[in-house]
Design a protein around this motif. Structure first.
Motif, short mmCIF file in Angstrom:
data_model
loop_
_atom_site.label_atom_id
_atom_site.label_comp_id
_atom_site.label_asym_id
_atom_site.label_seq_id
_atom_site.Cartn_x
_atom_site.Cartn_y
_atom_site.Cartn_z
N TRP A 126 -27.49 45.39 -9.35
CA TRP A 126 -28.77 45.17 -8.68
C TRP A 126 -28.90 43.73 -8.18
CZ3 TRP A 126 -31.86 41.50 -11.02
CH2 TRP A 126 -31.62 41.24 -12.37
N SER A 127 -29.77 43.59 -7.21
CA SER A 127 -30.08 42.28 -6.66
C SER A 127 -31.59 42.17 -6.51
CB SER A 127 -29.41 42.11 -5.29
OG SER A 127 -29.79 40.88 -4.72
N ALA A 128 -32.17 41.16 -7.10
CA ALA A 128 -33.62 40.96 -7.01
C ALA A 128 -33.92 40.10 -5.79
CB ALA A 128 -34.13 40.28 -8.27
N GLN A 129 -34.82 40.60 -4.97
CA GLN A 129 -35.26 39.89 -3.77
C GLN A 129 -36.78 39.78 -3.83
OE1 GLN A 129 -32.84 38.77 -1.41
NE2 GLN A 129 -31.57 39.40 -3.13
N THR A 130 -37.30 38.59 -3.88
CA THR A 130 -38.74 38.41 -4.02
C THR A 130 -39.49 38.53 -2.70
OG1 THR A 130 -38.47 36.02 -3.85
CG2 THR A 130 -38.50 36.96 -6.08
N ASP A 131 -38.76 38.74 -1.65
CA ASP A 131 -39.39 38.91 -0.34
C ASP A 131 -38.84 40.18 0.32
OD1 ASP A 131 -36.81 38.28 0.52
OD2 ASP A 131 -37.35 36.28 1.22
N ARG A 132 -39.02 40.30 1.61
CA ARG A 132 -38.53 41.46 2.34
C ARG A 132 -37.38 41.10 3.28
NH1 ARG A 132 -42.97 45.86 3.95
NH2 ARG A 132 -44.09 45.92 1.99
N SER A 133 -36.71 40.01 3.04
CA SER A 133 -35.70 39.56 4.00
C SER A 133 -34.57 40.57 4.18
CB SER A 133 -35.15 38.18 3.63
OG SER A 133 -34.59 38.21 2.34
N VAL A 134 -34.04 41.13 3.11
CA VAL A 134 -33.00 42.16 3.25
C VAL A 134 -33.64 43.48 3.66
CG1 VAL A 134 -31.21 43.48 2.06
CG2 VAL A 134 -31.44 41.03 1.62
N TYR A 135 -34.71 43.85 2.98
CA TYR A 135 -35.38 45.11 3.26
C TYR A 135 -35.76 45.24 4.75
CZ TYR A 135 -38.91 48.73 3.30
OH TYR A 135 -39.62 49.86 3.61
N SER A 136 -36.29 44.17 5.31
CA SER A 136 -36.76 44.24 6.71
C SER A 136 -35.63 44.43 7.72
CB SER A 136 -37.58 43.00 7.06
OG SER A 136 -36.75 41.86 7.05
N LEU A 137 -34.38 44.24 7.30
CA LEU A 137 -33.25 44.55 8.18
C LEU A 137 -33.11 46.06 8.39
CD1 LEU A 137 -30.58 42.15 6.61
CD2 LEU A 137 -31.86 41.79 8.75
N PHE A 138 -33.65 46.85 7.45
CA PHE A 138 -33.51 48.29 7.48
C PHE A 138 -34.74 49.01 8.01
CE2 PHE A 138 -30.34 46.82 4.55
CZ PHE A 138 -29.27 47.67 4.76
N ALA A 139 -35.94 48.57 7.61
CA ALA A 139 -37.17 49.27 8.01
C ALA A 139 -38.38 48.38 7.74
CB ALA A 139 -37.31 50.58 7.24
N SER A 140 -39.52 48.84 8.23
CA SER A 140 -40.76 48.08 8.03
C SER A 140 -41.50 48.50 6.77
CB SER A 140 -41.68 48.25 9.24
OG SER A 140 -42.09 49.61 9.35
N SER A 141 -41.33 49.75 6.32
CA SER A 141 -42.06 50.20 5.15
C SER A 141 -41.45 51.48 4.59
CB SER A 141 -43.54 50.42 5.49
OG SER A 141 -43.67 51.38 6.50
N VAL A 142 -41.93 51.86 3.44
CA VAL A 142 -41.61 53.06 2.68
C VAL A 142 -40.34 52.86 1.83
CG1 VAL A 142 -41.27 55.57 2.66
CG2 VAL A 142 -42.70 54.53 4.43
#
Length: 168
Positions: A126-142
């Protein structure tokens, strides 16, 4: 007051059903899918924690076989249901040649992810990300979002919110 008490169970069920979807909508309310089946996954590198506590690096530029990327938050009910299933998948395939899997948190720190992993005996790196920097590369929500890709980084399957009824 009686009317409110009768409505309370309905409100609780509604919140539980839509919990991970509704509360993470961006301001516009529409989900923006940035990665689709057939696309190459975005380039990113994260520090990961392995089941023995050692740290490693996961880079989407260095895939060697089937790769599974899980985007999650441990307070999300859907994520809580799906993580044990994904852990089982990881345990079955972790010794397969080239297989990689990483679970990347969305807006959640290492302390809470580590505690959750320990409490639920999860072994997925696992990798802990306190923001959406990686997540936002994939989608905006859900969440959860699960991306299956080839060694070349091409997405072959995407699962969003639920994996029920799908075979791993």
């Amino acid at each position: 007051m009686k009317g409110l008490m009768r409505l309370l169970p309905v409100l609780i069920m509604t919140m539980a059903f839509f919990g991970c979807s509704l509360d993470d909508k961006d301001d516009g309310g529409d989900v923006v899918e940035r990665v689709k089946v057939g696309d190459r996954i975005p380039l990113f590198t994260v520090e990961t924690v392995l089941s023995d506590g050692t740290k490693s690096v996961f880079s989407s530029a260095q895939l060697t076989g089937e790769t599974v990327i899980v985007l999650f938050n441990t307070s999300c009910g859907d994520c809580q249901r799906e993580l044990p299933l994904l852990n089982d998948y990881y345990l079955r395939h972790r010794d397969d040649k080239g297989f990689l899997m990483v679970a990347i948190s969305r807006e959640e720190g290492a302390e809470s992810v580590a505690a959750y992993w320990k409490e639920h005996a999860l072994e997925i790196p696992w990798s802990a990300q306190t923001d959406r920097s990686v997540y936002s590369l994939f989608a905006s929500s859900v969440i959860p979002r699960i991306y299956f890709c080839t060694a070349e980084g091409i997405v072959t399957r995407i699962l969003i919110e639920r994996t029920e009824g799908l075979s791993f």
